[in-house]
Enzyme design. Structure first.
Site, mmCIF file in Angstrom:
data_model
loop_
_atom_site.group_PDB
_atom_site.id
_atom_site.type_symbol
_atom_site.label_atom_id
_atom_site.label_comp_id
_atom_site.label_asym_id
_atom_site.label_seq_id
_atom_site.Cartn_x
_atom_site.Cartn_y
_atom_site.Cartn_z
ATOM 1 N N SER A 49 0.802 -1.229 0.000
ATOM 2 C CA SER A 49 0.000 0.000 0.000
ATOM 3 C C SER A 49 0.835 1.279 0.000
ATOM 4 O O SER A 49 0.323 2.343 -0.309
ATOM 5 C CB SER A 49 -0.949 0.015 1.203
ATOM 6 O OG SER A 49 -0.207 0.119 2.406
ATOM 7 N N HIS A 90 1.242 4.419 6.778
ATOM 8 C CA HIS A 90 0.650 5.240 5.723
ATOM 9 C C HIS A 90 1.057 6.697 5.894
ATOM 10 O O HIS A 90 1.569 7.093 6.941
ATOM 11 C CB HIS A 90 -0.871 5.121 5.713
ATOM 12 C CG HIS A 90 -1.351 3.873 5.046
ATOM 13 N ND1 HIS A 90 -2.663 3.498 5.041
ATOM 14 C CD2 HIS A 90 -0.703 2.914 4.337
ATOM 15 C CE1 HIS A 90 -2.809 2.356 4.379
ATOM 16 N NE2 HIS A 90 -1.621 1.990 3.944
ATOM 17 N N ASP A 115 -7.848 6.272 4.526
ATOM 18 C CA ASP A 115 -7.914 5.116 5.432
ATOM 19 C C ASP A 115 -9.164 5.038 6.304
ATOM 20 O O ASP A 115 -9.196 4.229 7.230
ATOM 21 C CB ASP A 115 -6.686 5.125 6.357
ATOM 22 C CG ASP A 115 -5.411 4.817 5.611
ATOM 23 O OD1 ASP A 115 -5.487 4.385 4.450
ATOM 24 O OD2 ASP A 115 -4.339 5.008 6.201
#
Length: 172
Positions: A49, A90, A115
């Site tokens: 990701s 992230h 998210d």
């Protein structure tokens, strides 16, 4: 080859050496945790990701001591979600407010959406207290060992067996 098993003193010394190695590794981990102010100062990227910034298997070093400035938009952070065991790596894409009360929104570089679907039920943002640390350095692909051990549990047993044999059978 089996002389270590016949000499109890040598076997005890080898077991103590093994224990010393394990306790030293544990103390280094805890020391790094205190210095970085993070319960997990080193993490492994488990998914794609965050590509192209980080690949699966990259080993990340975290820092969680923001004394003089807040976490900034664009920073890559590692955070915990309530009710989930695995931390998420992230990028911080939006920030609402300042200080510890700020609401933060994250997104994986390789993901289409933010998210909010990953957060706990009823949670629209994460807070500063959810962040384990910000990424300050990384080593590419070193974490693949961890991924292999978690995806193939039998490898742990094989590895521990080999380590045990080496300790018992080594000569000094």
């Amino acid at each position: 080859m089996l002389s270590a098993l016949q000499n109890p003193r040598q076997a005890a010394a080898q077991l103590l050496n093994f224990g010393l190695i394990l306790s030293t590794a544990f103390m280094m981990w805890k020391g790094l945790s205190v210095i970085a102010d993070s319960p997990s100062p080193i993490v492994v990227v488990l998914s794609g990701s965050m590509e192209p910034a980080f690949q699966r298997g990259d080993l990340l070093f975290l820092w969680n001591r923001n004394f003089f400035e807040d976490t900034k938009v664009g920073e890559i952070v590692v955070y915990n979600v309530k009710g989930k065991d695995i931390p998420i790596v992230h990028r911080l894409v939006r920030k609402f407010g300042v200080g510890d009360d700020a609401k933060l929104l994250t997104k994986g570089d390789n993901n289409v959406a933010d998210d909010t679907e990953l957060y706990a039920k009823g949670q629209d943002y994460i807070e500063r207290k959810d962040i384990i640390g910000s990424v300050v350095a990384y080593i590419p692909f070193v974490g693949y060992v961890t991924i292999l051990l978690s995806e193939h549990p039998w490898l742990k047993t094989v590895m521990l067996g080999i380590m045990g044999l080496v300790v018992v059978l080594q000569r000094e």
